[in-house]
Design an enzyme around this catalytic site. Structure first.
Site, mmCIF file in Angstrom:
data_model
loop_
_atom_site.group_PDB
_atom_site.id
_atom_site.type_symbol
_atom_site.label_atom_id
_atom_site.label_comp_id
_atom_site.label_asym_id
_atom_site.label_seq_id
_atom_site.Cartn_x
_atom_site.Cartn_y
_atom_site.Cartn_z
ATOM 1 N N ASP A 199 3.757 -20.734 48.301
ATOM 2 C CA ASP A 199 3.469 -20.240 46.951
ATOM 3 C C ASP A 199 4.504 -19.214 46.501
ATOM 4 O OD1 ASP A 199 1.343 -21.948 46.881
ATOM 5 O OD2 ASP A 199 -0.158 -20.433 46.389
ATOM 6 N N ASN A 231 0.540 -24.717 48.301
ATOM 7 C CA ASN A 231 0.001 -25.708 47.369
ATOM 8 C C ASN A 231 0.670 -25.644 46.001
ATOM 9 O OD1 ASN A 231 -1.490 -23.185 46.951
ATOM 10 N ND2 ASN A 231 -2.765 -24.343 45.530
ATOM 11 N N HIS A 232 1.440 -24.576 45.719
ATOM 12 C CA HIS A 232 2.169 -24.500 44.453
ATOM 13 C C HIS A 232 3.610 -25.008 44.574
ATOM 14 C CE1 HIS A 232 -0.445 -22.480 41.439
ATOM 15 N NE2 HIS A 232 -1.132 -22.196 42.532
ATOM 16 N N HIS A 283 -0.378 -22.379 55.120
ATOM 17 C CA HIS A 283 -0.630 -21.749 53.824
ATOM 18 C C HIS A 283 -2.106 -21.618 53.504
ATOM 19 C CE1 HIS A 283 -0.177 -20.447 49.722
ATOM 20 N NE2 HIS A 283 -1.008 -21.408 49.343
ATOM 21 N N HIS A 464 -2.940 -18.032 50.463
ATOM 22 C CA HIS A 464 -3.694 -18.885 49.539
ATOM 23 C C HIS A 464 -4.757 -18.151 48.729
ATOM 24 C CE1 HIS A 464 -4.833 -22.723 47.940
ATOM 25 N NE2 HIS A 464 -5.969 -22.849 48.621
ATOM 26 N N ASP A 640 7.153 -34.944 25.841
ATOM 27 C CA ASP A 640 8.308 -34.256 25.256
ATOM 28 C C ASP A 640 9.437 -34.211 26.285
ATOM 29 O OD1 ASP A 640 9.970 -32.742 23.660
ATOM 30 O OD2 ASP A 640 9.001 -30.842 24.188
ATOM 31 N N ASP A 642 12.686 -34.133 26.221
ATOM 32 C CA ASP A 642 13.811 -33.207 26.089
ATOM 33 C C ASP A 642 13.365 -31.754 25.947
ATOM 34 O OD1 ASP A 642 12.670 -33.295 23.604
ATOM 35 O OD2 ASP A 642 14.525 -33.782 22.520
ATOM 36 N N GLU A 691 3.435 -25.071 17.782
ATOM 37 C CA GLU A 691 2.788 -24.417 16.641
ATOM 38 C C GLU A 691 1.369 -24.956 16.443
ATOM 39 O OE1 GLU A 691 3.476 -24.247 11.816
ATOM 40 O OE2 GLU A 691 5.229 -24.162 13.130
#
Length: 719
Positions: A199, A231-232, A283, A464, A640, A642, A691
């Site tokens: 993590d 886990n991240h 972890h 963790h 998205d 790009d 937005e």
């Protein structure tokens, strides 16, 4: 007379001292109570977010595995997220050699193999808020990937080579914590060996800097710098918790290539470390199925994401017969729509109830079945140790019941990784699904003792979980949790810590707290700051579940008085939110009491209003947007490509199709089209999705009023 007067004064002083002591003890007890429920709020909301991520990932996995067989075409967008094909170009040195560095670049310039002067340059540059050029980031990742490929799944260390080994827990993008550890304990070197227990990224704003420094020292001192996967270290988790966004913001031109290489490097990180054959470092934790010998044989690089459930192809399932059987049932039940509806509702309820309370001999709590699917409860078996083994899957215009196939080798390997990365200890004996997080398991002291005895170990060190003091012992001292990100939830909320282990293998704990403003605040002010932040987050949670909560309250409010009893109010909140919080204790902060002592449940929502509500959005759709804002944003970020913040109207429709399928809700296409056209402000066929999402942010009406009332101290806490 003088003597009696002195005695009287002494008695009065003694009584005063006793009263002051009694008052102080009560005051500190109340303060401790506030600190504990604040902690519970933060942790419950954090784990609820992880559950949401697992649900979304489960949905993506199902769509990717089965969309082609069911509908005739594959979901290209989801496949790019879950099973992206890494460009072969990234495996060659040309991936960075062709990138030009402009003369105007003022950041650090690295040469490989790295030297001490290179790592010192990186440290100084990051302290000065400089960004490492994309060419060097790609080259660093390329070299790290080459090194990690040569490493085993389980690293074995010996204190005979390094007199002391320092073990650090979660950092979560907190560069200041990493720099403070290096300042207090020394930079990595042959004399100062480190194990960083996963993590490294997400949540914090300096994840790139943290992980680049760790990889740089790994390349410089591969025998004295060791990194476990957390886990991240997972590209799907990174979508929700900030690392993906940070990379794309800091490296707009080469961000996608950098993310692809990070994904590869993360999957190659070792999953465990053993010191002197006696101390196991992982972890998350273990399960009753954890086998360190089997873990050593796994091809770990194949588990790109622990959230990616092993592929189950519907070609293995007899879907046609199931479909025909379902069609016959549908035609038979068509004359009884109400009973059919009632059955499905009761079935879902019973499944939810049983799955949340069931224990499993396996530590695996598999990601929740997507909400567009209906699981049917069946008995557990040795080959399929979790209870759900039948899925109701959409097939054309009907639902089809199909059995899941038997676990394969890759699924057993995946379970081992999930348990290591996601599990938490518990005080009760046994092993059960970790329903609070949604992944991994809860393992008891008997599970710990059995694994330690089986492998000749004496201690398990894991991370963790955030702990208020930075560390915590459990299971009779056989399990230690270490967490190194101080101020994790809020300024002053917790300390960070690290462990040092010498040849005697006795852990010594070192605590610290990165602080800019905390030192100026009293204990009361620190508790108040954290409490205020936690209550704000909890009120937002209430607001996003308003319709469900109101429906629950109204079931008890038979006379439409707008009030329910405190016990009924607390029951509704726990039933809907499932946060396991002390609602009665929190009631004064969340709702008003009526003169008769009942709770005015409308007051739960008085402090909050929508940010900039769009008039084209119906109230029901608006609440759905508020609640699942993060999920929508993740789906949008996949579309998205790009990362411009703009998508076409057609892509906007695609987002909603995925979103509505994920939630199992019916969102009218015409309403979505009308909404899309209304927010295409300049009529160029593109929508500023950022937005759009900003309109669905909860605003606290009393922010300015609270700051005014609490004075300068509370204004500082939000600065």
């Amino acid at each position: 007379v003088l003597c009696s007067s002195s005695t009287w004064c002494f008695v009065v002083a003694l009584k005063s001292a006793v009263l002051i002591q009694r008052w102080y003890r009560r005051y500190m007890a109340r303060l401790e109570m506030r600190r504990r429920y604040t902690w519970n709020i933060f942790q419950s909301i954090e784990y609820a977010g992880e559950q949401d991520q697992l649900q979304l990932s489960s949905f993506f996995s199902f769509m990717l595995d089965n969309f082609t067989q069911l509908n005739g075409s594959g979901p290209d967008l989801i496949s790019q997220l879950l099973d992206p094909v890494v460009d072969p170009w990234l495996d060659r040195e040309t991936c960075y050699n062709l990138i030009q560095i402009p003369e105007s670049y003022a950041g650090p310039r690295l040469s490989f193999p790295l030297s001490v002067s290179d790592t010192n340059a990186l440290l100084n540059a990051f302290k000065e808020q400089q960004t490492l050029h994309a060419r060097y980031v790609l080259q660093l990742l390329y070299e790290t990937k080459k090194l990690l490929k040569q490493m085993p799944n389980v690293i074995h260390l010996s204190t005979s080579y390094a007199k002391e080994i320092t073990i650090c827990g979660d950092l979560h993008g907190r560069l200041d914590d990493l720099l403070l550890i290096f300042y207090k304990n020394g930079l990595p070197s042959a004399e100062t060996s480190y194990v960083f227990n996963g993590d490294f990224v997400d949540r914090g704003k300096k994840s790139i800097e943290v992980v680049v420094l760790l990889f740089a020292y790994l390349l410089l001192y591969p025998d004295y710098m060791h990194l476990n996967r957390g886990n991240h270290e997972d590209h799907i988790m990174n979508l929700r918790y900030g690392f993906t966004k940070e990379v794309m913001q800091k490296y707009k031109t080469h961000g996608r290539e950098i993310l692809q290489l990070f994904q590869d490097v993360f999957s190659l990180l070792p999953v465990a470390t053993v010191i002197d054959g006696k101390i196991l470092i992982v972890h998350g934790g273990i399960s009753d199925q954890t086998d360190l010998d089997f873990l050593s044989t796994i091809e770990r690089h194949k588990v790109k994401s622990a959230l990616r459930f092993p592929r189950h192809s519907l070609e293995q399932l007899d879907i046609s017969q199931s479909c025909r059987r379902m069609k016959r049932l549908r035609s038979t039940d068509s004359s009884r729509p109400s009973s059919s509806h009632s059955y499905s509702k009761d079935s879902a309820a019973s499944t939810s109830s049983s799955s949340s309370s069931s224990s499993s001999s396996s530590s695996l709590c598999s990601p929740r079945t997507p909400s567009c699917l209906t699981p049917r409860q069946c008995p557990a078996s040795p080959s399929m140790p979790y209870a759900i083994n039948v899925l109701q899957v959409p097939f054309l215009d009907s639902a089809s019941s199909v059995p899941l196939p038997e676990p394969q080798q890759n699924e057993c390997e995946w379970k081992q990784i999930v348990d290591i990365l996601w599990s938490d200890p518990k005080t009760q004996e046994g092993c059960s699904p970790n329903t609070f997080r949604g992944g991994g398991c809860y393992f008891g002291p008997d599970v710990t003792q059995r694994l330690l005895l089986q492998h000749g170990l004496q201690l398990l060190i894991r991370s963790h979980e955030c702990k208020q003091e930075g560390y915590e012992l459990c299971h009779g001292g056989q399990v230690i949790t270490i967490f190194s990100a101080s101020n994790y939830y809020e300024e002053g909320s917790n300390r960070g810590a690290y462990i040092k282990v010498g040849r005697e293998l006795v852990p010594r704990f070192y605590q610290y707290q990165v602080s800019r403003t905390t030192r100026k605040l009293t204990l009361t002010q620190r508790v108040r700051a954290a409490e205020g932040s936690a209550l704000r987050a909890l009120k937002e949670k209430l607001f996003t579940h308003r319709s469900e909560l109101m429906s629950g309250f109204e079931q008890y409010d038979h006379n439409n008085t707008g009030s329910v009893s405190v016990s009924e109010w607390a029951l509704v909140l726990e039933t809907v939110l499932r946060l396991d919080l002390p609602w009665r204790t929190l009631r004064p902060h969340l709702a008003r009491l009526a003169p008769d002592g009942s709770v005015e449940y409308h007051s739960c929502f008085e402090d909050m209003v929508p940010g900039n509500p769009l008039t084209q959005v119906t109230p029901n759709l608006a609440e759905t947007l508020f609640r699942y804002r993060t999920d929508i944003e993740i789906i949008f970020n996949i579309i998205d490509k790009d990362h411009s913040g703009l998508i076409s109207i057609e892509e906007f429709r695609h987002t909603w199709r995925l979103f509505s399928a994920h939630l199992g809700v019916d969102i009218d296409d015409r309403a979505i089209d009308d909404l899309a056209r209304s927010i295409d402000f300049n009529k160029d066929g593109s929508i500023d999705f950022t937005e759009f999402l900003e309109a669905f942010r909860v605003v606290h009406k009393l922010d300015s009023k609270d700051q005014h009332l609490n004075g300068k101290t509370d204004r500082e806490k939000y600065s």
